[in-house]
Structure formats: structure tokens, C-alpha cells
Design a protein around this motif. Structure first.
Motif, PDB file in Angstrom:
ATOM      1  N   UNK A  13      14.090 -98.876  52.972  1.00 35.68           N
ATOM      2  CA  UNK A  13      12.812 -98.219  53.222  1.00 35.68           C
ATOM      3  C   UNK A  13      12.565 -97.132  52.182  1.00 35.68           C
ATOM      4  N   UNK A  14      11.319 -96.811  51.990  1.00 36.85           N
ATOM      5  CA  UNK A  14      10.967 -95.739  51.072  1.00 36.85           C
ATOM      6  C   UNK A  14      11.693 -94.459  51.466  1.00 36.85           C
ATOM      7  N   UNK A  15      12.190 -93.757  50.452  1.00 33.83           N
ATOM      8  CA  UNK A  15      12.940 -92.533  50.677  1.00 33.83           C
ATOM      9  C   UNK A  15      14.433 -92.713  50.734  1.00 33.83           C
ATOM     10  N   UNK A  16      14.866 -93.958  50.842  1.00 35.04           N
ATOM     11  CA  UNK A  16      16.299 -94.236  50.936  1.00 35.04           C
ATOM     12  C   UNK A  16      16.961 -94.143  49.565  1.00 35.04           C
ATOM     13  N   UNK A  85      13.823 -93.551  46.846  1.00 33.80           N
ATOM     14  CA  UNK A  85      13.223 -94.797  46.362  1.00 33.80           C
ATOM     15  C   UNK A  85      11.789 -94.956  46.858  1.00 33.80           C
ATOM     16  N   UNK A  86      10.975 -95.538  45.986  1.00 32.48           N
ATOM     17  CA  UNK A  86       9.562 -95.762  46.267  1.00 32.48           C
ATOM     18  C   UNK A  86       9.273 -97.261  46.201  1.00 32.48           C
ATOM     19  N   UNK A  87       8.200 -97.701  46.839  1.00 26.51           N
ATOM     20  CA  UNK A  87       7.848 -99.122  46.722  1.00 26.51           C
ATOM     21  C   UNK A  87       7.682 -99.575  45.267  1.00 26.51           C
ATOM     22  N   UNK A  88       7.240 -98.671  44.391  1.00 26.41           N
ATOM     23  CA  UNK A  88       7.092 -99.022  42.970  1.00 26.41           C
ATOM     24  C   UNK A  88       8.426 -99.284  42.285  1.00 26.41           C
ATOM     25  N   UNK A 119      14.366-104.159  46.819  1.00 32.07           N
ATOM     26  CA  UNK A 119      13.055-104.164  47.442  1.00 32.07           C
ATOM     27  C   UNK A 119      12.915-102.915  48.302  1.00 32.07           C
ATOM     28  N   UNK A 120      11.857-102.146  48.047  1.00 32.73           N
ATOM     29  CA  UNK A 120      11.628-100.908  48.777  1.00 32.73           C
ATOM     30  C   UNK A 120      10.356-101.077  49.608  1.00 32.73           C
ATOM     31  N   UNK A 121      10.506-100.995  50.905  1.00 32.47           N
ATOM     32  CA  UNK A 121       9.348-101.157  51.793  1.00 32.47           C
ATOM     33  C   UNK A 121       8.729 -99.800  52.108  1.00 32.47           C
ATOM     34  N   UNK A 122       7.444 -99.807  52.342  1.00 29.00           N
ATOM     35  CA  UNK A 122       6.734 -98.553  52.623  1.00 29.00           C
ATOM     36  C   UNK A 122       6.740 -98.233  54.102  1.00 29.00           C
TER      37      UNK A 122
END
Length: 122
Positions: A13-16, A85-88, A119-122
Motif C-alpha cells: 500500500x502507499x506509504x509502505x 512508496x507511492x503509486x507512481x 506494485x503500490x496501491x493507493x
């Protein structure tokens, strides 16, 4: 012939945070400048970070501060620590051996790993 094998990718997830590893075989990693590149869907492969044989580090401007490259020559392994981490940041991440900065944003790479998906999910 040096072979590079990445591991540590996955879905977060985002931020991880995530740590990628690149294990080398068939050669001594300490002889080479090592690096990480990434390729997002529909985009060209781009430079992420590099570490020289002496331990000097360089980063893509947009990633410095969140990503940290390191090497453990005794383990013949290079790491990429990724924080916030960001979705981008979603991409296939490739380990690179024998990295040479040719200037103007171009690099020569002697050895590539097969890549690991992040893969980073929002």
C-alpha cells in the motif's frame, strides 16, 4: 558471465516500505559499479540509483531521500531500500551490473537481472 537475481518485490500500500535484493552469481560483485533501474507500464526504463565500487552513491533526483542503495560485498548482494512508496513507484525494478554513467541521462549497463515487480496501491 555474471548473473543477477532480484527478489523482494510485491504488492504494497502507499506509504509502505520495501527492500529489494539483487544477488550476483558467476562473478564478484565488488568489481562492478552496481545500480537499479525501473520501468513503469508504457514508459522507458529509467535510472533509479547506483553505487560505485568504492561505495559512492547517486540517485535519480526525484527519488533521493526515499530510496537508499547499498551493497554487501561479502554476500555478493546489492539492496534497494524504498520508503514512503507511492503509486507512481509501480514498476518492474531491474538490477544492473557494470553501470557507467555516459552523461546526459544515459547509462551503459553490462549485466541486467530479470526484474522484480513492485506494485503500490493507493
Amino acid at each position: 558471465q555474471v548473473q543477477l537475481l532480484e527478489s523482494g518485490g510485491g504488492l504494497v500500500q502507499a506509504g509502505a516500505s520495501l527492500r529489494l535484493s539483487c544477488a550476483a552469481s558467476g562473478g564478484t560483485l565488488s568489481y562492478y559499479n552496481m545500480g537499479w533501474f525501473r520501468q513503469a507500464p508504457g514508459k522507458e526504463r529509467s535510472f533509479v540509483a547506483a553505487i560505485s565500487r568504492s561505495g559512492g552513491k547517486t540517485y535519480a533526483d526525484s527519488l533521493e531521500g526515499r530510496f537508499t542503495i547499498s551493497r554487501d560485498n561479502a554476500r555478493n548482494t546489492v539492496y534497494l531500500e524504498m520508503e514512503s512508496l507511492k503509486p507512481d513507484d509501480t514498476a518492474v525494478y531491474y538490477c544492473a551490473g557494470g553501470v557507467v554513467n555516459l552523461g546526459f541521462g544515459t547509462y551503459r549497463v553490462d549485466y541486467w537481472g530479470q526484474g522484480t515487480q513492485v506494485t503500490v496501491s493507493s
